[in-house]
Design a protein around this motif. Structure first.
Motif, PDB file in Angstrom:
ATOM      1  N   ASP A 178       0.846  -1.192   0.000  1.00 35.52           N
ATOM      2  CA  ASP A 178       0.000   0.000   0.000  1.00 35.52           C
ATOM      3  C   ASP A 178       0.886   1.248   0.000  1.00 35.52           C
ATOM      4  O   ASP A 178       2.106   1.179   0.151  1.00 35.52           O
ATOM      5  CB  ASP A 178      -0.929   0.012   1.213  1.00 35.52           C
ATOM      6  N   ASN A 179       0.253   2.402  -0.166  1.00 46.44           N
ATOM      7  CA  ASN A 179       0.986   3.661  -0.244  1.00 46.44           C
ATOM      8  C   ASN A 179       1.615   4.070   1.080  1.00 46.44           C
ATOM      9  O   ASN A 179       2.649   4.747   1.103  1.00 46.44           O
ATOM     10  CB  ASN A 179       0.068   4.773  -0.751  1.00 46.44           C
ATOM     11  N   LYS A 180       1.001   3.678   2.195  1.00 50.24           N
ATOM     12  CA  LYS A 180       1.562   4.026   3.493  1.00 50.24           C
ATOM     13  C   LYS A 180       2.927   3.369   3.709  1.00 50.24           C
ATOM     14  O   LYS A 180       3.861   3.995   4.209  1.00 50.24           O
ATOM     15  CB  LYS A 180       0.596   3.641   4.610  1.00 50.24           C
ATOM     16  N   ALA A 204       1.756  12.985   1.863  1.00 48.87           N
ATOM     17  CA  ALA A 204       2.840  13.839   2.380  1.00 48.87           C
ATOM     18  C   ALA A 204       3.202  14.896   1.340  1.00 48.87           C
ATOM     19  O   ALA A 204       4.304  14.883   0.768  1.00 48.87           O
ATOM     20  CB  ALA A 204       4.057  12.993   2.737  1.00 48.87           C
ATOM     21  N   PRO A 205       2.293  15.821   1.052  1.00 52.12           N
ATOM     22  CA  PRO A 205       2.536  16.805  -0.021  1.00 52.12           C
ATOM     23  C   PRO A 205       3.715  17.735   0.247  1.00 52.12           C
ATOM     24  O   PRO A 205       4.289  18.284  -0.697  1.00 52.12           O
ATOM     25  CB  PRO A 205       1.216  17.584  -0.084  1.00 52.12           C
ATOM     26  N   GLN A 206       4.080  17.938   1.520  1.00 51.58           N
ATOM     27  CA  GLN A 206       5.221  18.795   1.833  1.00 51.58           C
ATOM     28  C   GLN A 206       6.550  18.049   1.767  1.00 51.58           C
ATOM     29  O   GLN A 206       7.611  18.667   1.840  1.00 51.58           O
ATOM     30  CB  GLN A 206       5.048  19.386   3.242  1.00 51.58           C
ATOM     31  N   GLU A 207       6.463  16.737   1.633  1.00 46.63           N
ATOM     32  CA  GLU A 207       7.664  15.911   1.703  1.00 46.63           C
ATOM     33  C   GLU A 207       8.016  15.246   0.385  1.00 46.63           C
ATOM     34  O   GLU A 207       9.189  14.970   0.117  1.00 46.63           O
ATOM     35  CB  GLU A 207       7.468  14.837   2.778  1.00 46.63           C
ATOM     36  N   LEU A 208       7.009  14.990  -0.463  1.00 44.53           N
ATOM     37  CA  LEU A 208       7.219  14.258  -1.705  1.00 44.53           C
ATOM     38  C   LEU A 208       6.873  15.126  -2.907  1.00 44.53           C
ATOM     39  O   LEU A 208       6.139  16.108  -2.792  1.00 44.53           O
ATOM     40  CB  LEU A 208       6.354  12.998  -1.733  1.00 44.53           C
ATOM     41  N   PHE A 209       7.388  14.722  -4.077  1.00 42.52           N
ATOM     42  CA  PHE A 209       6.984  15.384  -5.323  1.00 42.52           C
ATOM     43  C   PHE A 209       7.031  14.363  -6.457  1.00 42.52           C
ATOM     44  O   PHE A 209       7.745  13.351  -6.396  1.00 42.52           O
ATOM     45  CB  PHE A 209       7.879  16.586  -5.640  1.00 42.52           C
ATOM     46  N   LEU A 210       6.245  14.645  -7.488  1.00 38.65           N
ATOM     47  CA  LEU A 210       6.209  13.786  -8.668  1.00 38.65           C
ATOM     48  C   LEU A 210       7.369  14.168  -9.570  1.00 38.65           C
ATOM     49  O   LEU A 210       7.502  15.326  -9.986  1.00 38.65           O
ATOM     50  CB  LEU A 210       4.884  13.966  -9.405  1.00 38.65           C
ATOM     51  N   LEU A 236      10.219   5.696   1.672  1.00 41.53           N
ATOM     52  CA  LEU A 236      10.797   6.945   1.189  1.00 41.53           C
ATOM     53  C   LEU A 236      11.316   7.808   2.338  1.00 41.53           C
ATOM     54  O   LEU A 236      12.324   8.511   2.200  1.00 41.53           O
ATOM     55  CB  LEU A 236       9.756   7.724   0.381  1.00 41.53           C
ATOM     56  N   GLN A 237      10.653   7.749   3.466  1.00 38.55           N
ATOM     57  CA  GLN A 237      11.055   8.562   4.616  1.00 38.55           C
ATOM     58  C   GLN A 237      12.354   8.063   5.257  1.00 38.55           C
ATOM     59  O   GLN A 237      12.925   8.753   6.107  1.00 38.55           O
ATOM     60  CB  GLN A 237       9.930   8.587   5.654  1.00 38.55           C
ATOM     61  N   LYS A 238      12.841   6.912   4.842  1.00 34.91           N
ATOM     62  CA  LYS A 238      14.097   6.376   5.357  1.00 34.91           C
ATOM     63  C   LYS A 238      15.297   6.778   4.499  1.00 34.91           C
ATOM     64  O   LYS A 238      16.406   6.272   4.691  1.00 34.91           O
ATOM     65  CB  LYS A 238      14.023   4.848   5.441  1.00 34.91           C
ATOM     66  N   GLU A 239      15.090   7.695   3.577  1.00 37.52           N
ATOM     67  CA  GLU A 239      16.175   8.132   2.709  1.00 37.52           C
ATOM     68  C   GLU A 239      17.323   8.722   3.535  1.00 37.52           C
ATOM     69  O   GLU A 239      17.108   9.506   4.455  1.00 37.52           O
ATOM     70  CB  GLU A 239      15.651   9.198   1.737  1.00 37.52           C
ATOM     71  N   GLY A 240      18.553   8.347   3.194  1.00 37.18           N
ATOM     72  CA  GLY A 240      19.714   8.834   3.917  1.00 37.18           C
ATOM     73  C   GLY A 240      20.141  10.223   3.474  1.00 37.18           C
ATOM     74  O   GLY A 240      19.664  10.745   2.458  1.00 37.18           O
ATOM     75  N   GLU A 241      21.056  10.819   4.230  1.00 38.95           N
ATOM     76  CA  GLU A 241      21.548  12.158   3.914  1.00 38.95           C
ATOM     77  C   GLU A 241      22.379  12.128   2.633  1.00 38.95           C
ATOM     78  O   GLU A 241      23.125  11.184   2.378  1.00 38.95           O
ATOM     79  CB  GLU A 241      22.404  12.670   5.067  1.00 38.95           C
ATOM     80  N   PHE A 243       5.280   6.249 -13.506  1.00 39.28           N
ATOM     81  CA  PHE A 243       5.696   7.461 -12.807  1.00 39.28           C
ATOM     82  C   PHE A 243       6.674   7.158 -11.679  1.00 39.28           C
ATOM     83  O   PHE A 243       6.735   6.040 -11.174  1.00 39.28           O
ATOM     84  CB  PHE A 243       4.469   8.194 -12.253  1.00 39.28           C
ATOM     85  N   ALA A 244       7.420   8.205 -11.310  1.00 34.96           N
ATOM     86  CA  ALA A 244       8.373   8.106 -10.211  1.00 34.96           C
ATOM     87  C   ALA A 244       8.102   9.226  -9.217  1.00 34.96           C
ATOM     88  O   ALA A 244       7.697  10.327  -9.593  1.00 34.96           O
ATOM     89  CB  ALA A 244       9.804   8.195 -10.728  1.00 34.96           C
ATOM     90  N   VAL A 245       8.336   8.932  -7.939  1.00 33.62           N
ATOM     91  CA  VAL A 245       8.173   9.909  -6.873  1.00 33.62           C
ATOM     92  C   VAL A 245       9.474   9.986  -6.087  1.00 33.62           C
ATOM     93  O   VAL A 245      10.128   8.961  -5.837  1.00 33.62           O
ATOM     94  CB  VAL A 245       6.995   9.541  -5.947  1.00 33.62           C
ATOM     95  N   LYS A 246       9.868  11.211  -5.691  1.00 30.83           N
ATOM     96  CA  LYS A 246      11.085  11.426  -4.911  1.00 30.83           C
ATOM     97  C   LYS A 246      10.775  12.315  -3.709  1.00 30.83           C
ATOM     98  O   LYS A 246       9.717  12.943  -3.637  1.00 30.83           O
ATOM     99  CB  LYS A 246      12.169  12.090  -5.773  1.00 30.83           C
TER     100      LYS A 246
END
Length: 603
Positions: A66-68, A98-104, A74-79, A262-265
């Protein structure tokens, strides 16, 4: 590497306990291209799969329940990493979490149907494709990544995973020089997570911007497609920026077609340019201004572009504002600029500081004096007393007639023309910022490689188009009297057809704007050369400068001073941290020091 293959076989028949042990071991080996997954290990294929690729993780969204859970990954991305969630089913739903955290990602996905792909009969000329096979290869690939603005990878990661069965690293090698001039990464989805569609994907296609051969990118794509086709893959996907017209044209030529994938970052400093609007007129900046603007923007320094065409911008932070033109800032005084502007004055200033300079005279002297000077030194250099970008500079002249023609051409740039004793060797540019050496590079004269078919003029035009595309139009090879003279001295003309693989130097000057190439030697430069560059900068009293020396070798102490450039092109010296050190000079408190520290000659 065989561990991923073992993991796949474990799913097909070994006990759950043995399988769990192997997967746990994969998770703990951080230097492997780690495949991670969720808890449902009894499923037919891996769930919640992420693949470590060194620059970040490739997150296979179709394997997540699922998306959650996808958001959590994605939230585990390293520095300083760039994770990519690919094959998103419902990007609008994921972004809403998470519109403030992700983008298409503003990229298109293209697919090549490997069952319909036809192998090209065309063979590469002057280079060949092979697997990455050494630590040196890994370092060369990273240098190409840097030059293309891509996220670098620790070289030991490449080296550790060179034998991976899930990930393949291909490189293009120049036959004549042995240099790595291109790279591409491929991922076999079936070996990663037992993909029922038998898919594969292409990542990180990059060609050295100074590459002298055509078709390197195309051949890398074809070899990767042939590799996956032989493995039974049904298709090969790739993601390309929507406005990268040159790359899209190549992919469509090879038979790729767009698919609705599509990809999300995550919104992080590396991706910032993809989800924010750059300053007004940003796209009109040349690479030398843009590299500084990018670094300032990354640090939170305000940028105002005052004249994009001229490369002017103003940087502001904490109540301090500094106007710049590329690497020339208000910290450089008018006096220092005047010294650099007149090559005869520059020479006198640095000579008094103990810097070795070649003998010089003005061309205003009579023919007899010129003949005496030429007789004494055998070969000379003619250049305008004021000028930049290598315009009207003629090197290695041996006859009075050639000198007089060169002087006439130089007078079109500046009324005062200088004759200088020729020093046999290599052209070394040293970038000094805050009176410390930051980068050193050998500049080499432009050359073309024959194919047995095209004339030298045609080869030059092809090479110029590639150089212009790689440098934003900053580097081309002029077809002028200096080019004709250089060819004639070597027994060629513009309509000559060099044999296949034959290398022809088409100009003596190594300036980048006239088609020269640059090769980083910062790690190898002799301390005496670094010291001379810093002493010259102190003598001129200029905080940012490019010092040009002629040297026997960057590793040897012999040199003569040529000139000082008050506005060196910082973009020419990646992966050295030139832009970082420049912004450090202007705004010392805006960022941490780079891992690659600038150094003084004594260090």
């Amino acid at each position: 590497m065989g561990r991923k293959d073992e993991t796949t076989r474990a799913w097909r028949g070994r006990s759950d306990r043995a399988m769990e042990h192997r997967l746990k071991r994969l998770r703990t080996e951080s230097m492997k291209p780690a495949i991670t997954h969720g808890d449902d290990e009894k499923a037919e294929r891996l769930k919640s799969v992420t693949l470590e690729l060194g620059w970040g993780r490739l997150i296979f969204a179709q394997t997540f329940p699922d998306n959650k859970s996808l958001l959590a990954a994605l939230q585990k991305e390293g520095e300083a990493r760039r994770d990519i969630a690919f094959y998103i089913r419902d990007p609008h739903v994921l972004l809403a979490l998470a519109p403030q955290e992700l983008f298409l990602d503003p990229s298109h996905t293209y697919r090549l149907d490997l069952s319909a792909y036809r192998v090209s009969r065309r063979q590469p000329r002057g280079f060949f494709i092979r697997r990455l096979s050494s630590q040196t290869d890994a370092e060369a690939v990273n240098a190409i990544y840097h030059s293309r603005g891509m996220v670098p990878v620790r070289p030991d990661f490449f080296w550790t995973n060179r034998d991976s069965r899930a990930v393949v690293y291909l490189v293009a090698e120049d036959v004549a020089t042995g240099d790595v001039i291109g790279t591409v990464t491929g991922v076999d989805h079936h070996r990663v997570f037992n993909d029922p569609e038998h898919g594969s994907s292409l990542w990180c296609l990059a060609v050295d911007p100074q590459c002298r051969h055509g078709g390197v990118g195309e051949v890398l794509v074809r070899r990767l497609a042939e590799h996956f086709s032989a493995r039974g893959a049904s298709y090969m996907d790739l993601s390309v920026m929507h406005d990268n017209e040159q790359a899209i044209a190549l992919y469509e030529k090879l038979g790729f077609h767009r698919v609705p994938v599509f990809a999300v970052k995550r919104k992080n400093p590396i991706n910032e340019k993809l989800f924010t609007h750059p300053p007004a007129e940003y796209d009109q900046l040349n690479p030398y201004a843009r590299i500084i603007v990018d670094e300032a923007h990354r640090r939170g320094v305000a940028v105002e572009i005052t004249d994009a065409e001229g490369g002017f911008f103003r940087l502001s932070f904490g109540g301090r504002a500094i106007h710049c033109r590329e690497s020339l800032s208000e910290l450089t005084t008018g006096v220092a600029m005047s010294i650099c502007d007149d090559k005869a004055v520059t020479r006198r200033i640095v000579e008094k500081a103990g810097i070795k300079v070649p003998e010089q005279m003005e061309a205003s002297s009579g023919r007899e004096e010129i003949e005496d000077f030429l007789r004494k030194h055998e070969r000379v250099v003619v250049k305008p007393a004021r000028g930049e970008q290598g315009r009207a500079v003629a090197v290695g002249l041996e006859t009075v007639e050639d000198v007089e023609r060169a002087v006439e051409g130089a007078r079109e740039v500046c009324d005062r023309v200088l004759l200088e004793a020729f020093f046999e060797g290599e052209d070394l540019r040293l970038v000094v910022i805050d009176y410390k050496l930051v980068a050193a590079a050998v500049r080499r004269a432009p050359r073309v490689v024959g194919d047995g078919v095209k004339t030298i003029e045609s080869l030059i035009r092809h090479q110029s188009r590639r150089r212009a595309a790689a440098t934003g139009g900053e580097s081309t090879i002029p077809i002028d009297d200096e080019t004709r003279r250089c060819l004639a001295n070597a027994g060629y003309a513009l309509d000559s057809v060099p044999s296949e693989g034959e290398e022809v130097i088409v100009r003596k000057t190594a300036n980048l704007h006239t088609g020269g190439s640059i090769h980083d030697v910062t790690a190898d430069v002799h301390p005496k050369l670094a010291e001379a560059a810093c002493v010259a900068a102190r003598a001129i009293d200029i905080p940012v400068v490019g010092i040009d020396l002629m040297v026997r070798s960057p590793k040897r102490p012999e040199y003569v001073f040529i000139e000082a450039n008050e506005r060196p092109g910082l973009a020419n010296h990646e992966p050295q941290p030139t832009a970082e050190r420049f912004v450090d000079l202007l705004f010392p408190r805006t960022g941490l020091k780079s891992a690659k520290q600038a150094h003084t000659p004594e260090e």
